[in-house]
Design a protein around this motif. Structure first.
Motif, PDB file in Angstrom:
ATOM      1  N   VAL A 116      -3.038   1.473   1.478  1.00  0.00           N
ATOM      2  CA  VAL A 116      -3.977   0.371   1.693  1.00  0.00           C
ATOM      3  C   VAL A 116      -3.586  -0.816   0.837  1.00  0.00           C
ATOM      4  O   VAL A 116      -2.842  -0.684  -0.143  1.00  0.00           O
ATOM      5  N   THR A 117      -4.095  -1.972   1.212  1.00  0.00           N
ATOM      6  CA  THR A 117      -3.908  -3.187   0.420  1.00  0.00           C
ATOM      7  C   THR A 117      -5.138  -3.373  -0.455  1.00  0.00           C
ATOM      8  O   THR A 117      -6.253  -3.510   0.052  1.00  0.00           O
ATOM      9  N   TYR A 118      -4.919  -3.350  -1.776  1.00  0.00           N
ATOM     10  CA  TYR A 118      -6.026  -3.488  -2.709  1.00  0.00           C
ATOM     11  C   TYR A 118      -6.559  -4.916  -2.678  1.00  0.00           C
ATOM     12  O   TYR A 118      -5.905  -5.846  -2.169  1.00  0.00           O
ATOM     13  N   GLN A 119      -7.733  -5.109  -3.264  1.00  0.00           N
ATOM     14  CA  GLN A 119      -8.332  -6.442  -3.299  1.00  0.00           C
ATOM     15  C   GLN A 119      -7.492  -7.424  -4.105  1.00  0.00           C
ATOM     16  O   GLN A 119      -7.540  -8.628  -3.860  1.00  0.00           O
ATOM     17  N   ALA A 127      -5.964   7.227  -1.834  1.00  0.00           N
ATOM     18  CA  ALA A 127      -6.582   8.358  -2.527  1.00  0.00           C
ATOM     19  C   ALA A 127      -6.788   8.072  -4.002  1.00  0.00           C
ATOM     20  O   ALA A 127      -7.792   8.476  -4.588  1.00  0.00           O
ATOM     21  N   LYS A 128      -5.844   7.346  -4.636  1.00  0.00           N
ATOM     22  CA  LYS A 128      -5.970   7.067  -6.062  1.00  0.00           C
ATOM     23  C   LYS A 128      -7.157   6.169  -6.374  1.00  0.00           C
ATOM     24  O   LYS A 128      -7.591   6.076  -7.522  1.00  0.00           O
ATOM     25  N   LEU A 129      -7.665   5.483  -5.364  1.00  0.00           N
ATOM     26  CA  LEU A 129      -8.842   4.636  -5.568  1.00  0.00           C
ATOM     27  C   LEU A 129     -10.142   5.441  -5.579  1.00  0.00           C
ATOM     28  O   LEU A 129     -11.194   4.907  -5.910  1.00  0.00           O
ATOM     29  N   GLY A 151      -8.114  10.898  -6.684  1.00  0.00           N
ATOM     30  CA  GLY A 151      -7.553  11.353  -5.421  1.00  0.00           C
ATOM     31  C   GLY A 151      -6.972  12.747  -5.431  1.00  0.00           C
ATOM     32  O   GLY A 151      -6.506  13.223  -4.404  1.00  0.00           O
ATOM     33  N   GLN A 152      -6.994  13.439  -6.570  1.00  0.00           N
ATOM     34  CA  GLN A 152      -6.400  14.778  -6.665  1.00  0.00           C
ATOM     35  C   GLN A 152      -7.468  15.817  -6.981  1.00  0.00           C
ATOM     36  O   GLN A 152      -8.258  15.631  -7.913  1.00  0.00           O
ATOM     37  N   ASP A 178     -12.907   2.898  -6.922  1.00  0.00           N
ATOM     38  CA  ASP A 178     -12.373   1.844  -7.772  1.00  0.00           C
ATOM     39  C   ASP A 178     -12.776   0.465  -7.245  1.00  0.00           C
ATOM     40  O   ASP A 178     -12.833   0.246  -6.037  1.00  0.00           O
ATOM     41  N   ALA A 179     -13.031  -0.459  -8.161  1.00  0.00           N
ATOM     42  CA  ALA A 179     -13.460  -1.811  -7.777  1.00  0.00           C
ATOM     43  C   ALA A 179     -12.385  -2.565  -7.002  1.00  0.00           C
ATOM     44  O   ALA A 179     -12.686  -3.529  -6.284  1.00  0.00           O
TER      45      ALA A 179
END
Length: 199
Positions: A116-119, A127-129, A151-152, A178-179
């Motif tokens: 994904v493209t973060y803000q 997943a890490k978000l 994400g894990q 995550d923000a």
């Protein structure tokens, strides 16, 4: 004379061999097996929170997987970036059996990670978000939750919950995103296996 005796002995031995063969072949036990179906002892239903705000924060449906022959339940939960979401009634698992049934969450796997493209404009793992996700039984057993961090999966099993006949266990989820997460994007998919055992 000896040739006749030898022939007779040979004939007797052959007849005994045939008799032994017939004896082993003639003893046959035949069984017939029929496969029937019945209602499963444990049935999954969508939770009450799927009706809150038309399912804005949680939705559930199911599909049939022809490769495994299983009915798969999909639960979709939505978090707000940078906020905490607490869903108390996402899924109900009910005992339709005539005896107690024990269930637990037996495994958690990262099924799919989306890029994904973060803000802030960078791209990376969706997943890490997912900073924290806890799927939990309500009311809880001694160990009621499985936990996913960044994400894990880190805690992948719960204790058993005993369901008397006609009762349900309710599963909820706590979620911190995550923000920097993008809006209106699927970040990851997890496979959460529910195991059931008769008492």
């Amino acid at each position: 004379m000896e040739r006749r005796v030898d022939k007779r002995l040979g004939l007797v031995a052959a007849l005994l061999g045939v008799a032994a063969l017939l004896a082993t072949v003639s003893v046959i036990n035949v069984t017939y097996w029929y496969v029937n179906t019945t209602q499963p002892p444990v049935i999954k239903y969508v939770g009450n929170d799927t009706y809150v705000m038309n399912g804005t924060f949680v939705k559930a449906n199911w599909y049939y997987d022809p490769n495994t022959g299983l009915n798969i339940t999909k639960v979709y939960v939505t978090g707000v970036p940078g906020d905490i979401v607490n869903i108390t009634n996402a899924l109900r698992v009910c005992n339709n059996y005539n005896t107690d049934v024990k269930i637990r969450i037996s495994d958690v796997l990262l099924l799919q990670d989306f890029t994904v493209t973060y803000q802030n404009g960078t791209t990376g793992s969706g997943a890490k978000l997912i900073r924290y996700m806890a799927v939990k039984f309500v009311p809880p057993p001694a160990d009621p939750i499985v936990i996913i961090k960044d994400g894990q999966p880190v805690d992948t099993t719960t204790d058993y919950v005993t369901l008397p006949p006609g009762t349900c266990a309710v599963l909820g989820v706590d979620l911190i995103i995550d923000a920097n997460a993008p809006y209106y994007k699927t970040l990851a998919g997890f496979q959460i296996n529910i195991e059931k055992v008769p008492k």
